[in-house]
Structures are given as structure tokens and as C-alpha cells.
Design a protein around this motif. Structure first.
Motif, PDB file in Angstrom:
ATOM      1  N   ASP A   3      -5.979   6.282  84.000  1.00 45.86           N
ATOM      2  CA  ASP A   3      -5.591   7.618  83.552  1.00 45.86           C
ATOM      3  C   ASP A   3      -5.448   7.680  82.039  1.00 45.86           C
ATOM      4  OD1 ASP A   3      -5.595   8.521  86.163  1.00 45.86           O
ATOM      5  OD2 ASP A   3      -3.440   8.224  86.425  1.00 45.86           O
ATOM      6  N   HIS A   4      -4.892   6.634  81.461  1.00 46.49           N
ATOM      7  CA  HIS A   4      -4.711   6.585  80.009  1.00 46.49           C
ATOM      8  C   HIS A   4      -6.066   6.606  79.307  1.00 46.49           C
ATOM      9  CE1 HIS A   4      -3.334   4.879  76.102  1.00 46.49           C
ATOM     10  NE2 HIS A   4      -2.289   5.638  76.373  1.00 46.49           N
ATOM     11  N   LYS A   7      -7.816  10.074  79.678  1.00 51.65           N
ATOM     12  CA  LYS A   7      -7.222  11.048  78.754  1.00 51.65           C
ATOM     13  C   LYS A   7      -7.769  10.830  77.341  1.00 51.65           C
ATOM     14  CE  LYS A   7      -2.787  12.686  77.052  1.00 51.65           C
ATOM     15  NZ  LYS A   7      -1.329  12.526  77.085  1.00 51.65           N
ATOM     16  N   LYS A  10     -11.490  11.965  77.108  1.00 53.12           N
ATOM     17  CA  LYS A  10     -11.562  13.428  77.042  1.00 53.12           C
ATOM     18  C   LYS A  10     -11.273  13.903  75.612  1.00 53.12           C
ATOM     19  CE  LYS A  10      -9.701  17.595  79.145  1.00 53.12           C
ATOM     20  NZ  LYS A  10      -8.792  18.157  80.145  1.00 53.12           N
ATOM     21  N   HIS A  11     -10.260  13.316  74.977  1.00 55.38           N
ATOM     22  CA  HIS A  11      -9.921  13.654  73.590  1.00 55.38           C
ATOM     23  C   HIS A  11     -11.057  13.257  72.640  1.00 55.38           C
ATOM     24  CE1 HIS A  11      -7.637  14.150  69.915  1.00 55.38           C
ATOM     25  NE2 HIS A  11      -7.856  12.873  69.619  1.00 55.38           N
TER      26      HIS A  11
END
Length: 140
Positions: A3-4, A7, A10-11
Motif C-alpha cells: 500500500d505504501h 501510494k 500514484k504520486h
């Protein structure tokens, strides 16, 4: 961890899509190493040359009212704190997609237990968009 990284990726893609050189500088490791193949010619480069390339690309986008078309094709963990992402990048200029694109194999490492940085790239430049369309269909 997954998940990290998701994220972060995506950034990273948003910064790229928005042509934010300031943010891209923060996401690339000072130890960055890359190899690009264009028309059979091999060019190796590092952090400083990468920033020059990003600046030139961003200027081209702005001067030609263009936008990036980015597609994450695949991401896999390599080690506990490293991931490899395969990303296709093509340009759309005045609403028309260029006939070629670049295929990026990018390795990211989590540093200091929080920040992810781009540490390595292998880039195949000038691939016909048709070839990448076939690849995108196979990866889904």
C-alpha cells in the motif's frame, strides 16, 4: 509495504503527468543510474543528466500544449524495499497522440523507512505506439 508503494507510485505518476520538475527532483535519488536505447544507440546517464532531460521534456510539453499519456503496465517487488514498475509514456500534442512512445523499467527504493526514490531506469525510446497497445492488452 504494498500500500505504501502504491501510494508513492500514484504520486510519482501524478508529478510526471503534471510536469512538475520541482517534485520530480525530490523523487529521484542523487545516486540515480539510467540507460536509454534510442534507434539502437545506447546512452548511460545519471541524476544531473536526468534532470536536464526532464526539463527539456517539460519545456517541450509546455511549448506544444501537450500532455503525457502514462500507463503503469506492471509492478513487482524486487526486494523488501525495492519495486520495479514498467511504465509506458507517450505524448499527446494538440489532441493527437504521437506515433511513438517510451517504455520505462523503473526501480524504486524505500529510503529512511519512509521516502521512496527512483534509483534506476532502463528506457526503450521510440517504440511504435501500436506495439505498446498490444503489450497493455496482454498485461491486463
Amino acid at each position: 509495504m504494498v500500500d505504501h508503494f502504491r501510494k508513492f507510485l500514484k504520486h510519482y505518476l501524478a508529478c510526471w503527468s503534471n510536469s512538475s520538475l520541482v517534485e520530480m527532483k525530490e523523487l529521484i535519488s542523487p545516486d540515480y543510474q539510467a540507460r536509454e536505447i534510442t534507434n539502437g544507440e545506447i546512452v548511460d546517464f545519471g541524476y544531473t543528466e536526468s534532470l536536464i532531460g526532464w526539463e527539456q521534456g517539460i519545456n517541450f510539453i509546455e511549448e506544444n500544449q501537450g500532455e503525457w499519456d502514462l500507463n503503469e503496465l506492471y509492478s513487482i517487488p524486487l526486494r523488501q524495499d525495492e519495486w520495479l514498475s514498467v511504465i509506458s509514456a507517450s505524448l499527446v500534442i494538440n489532441g493527437k497522440r504521437l506515433n511513438t512512445a517510451n517504455l520505462f523499467f523503473q526501480t524504486f527504493r524505500r529510503e529512511h523507512n519512509t521516502d521512496w526514490k527512483l534509483i534506476r531506469s532502463y528506457i526503450e525510446a521510440g517504440i511504435p505506439v501500436v506495439s505498446l497497445s498490444n503489450l497493455q492488452l496482454q498485461s491486463k
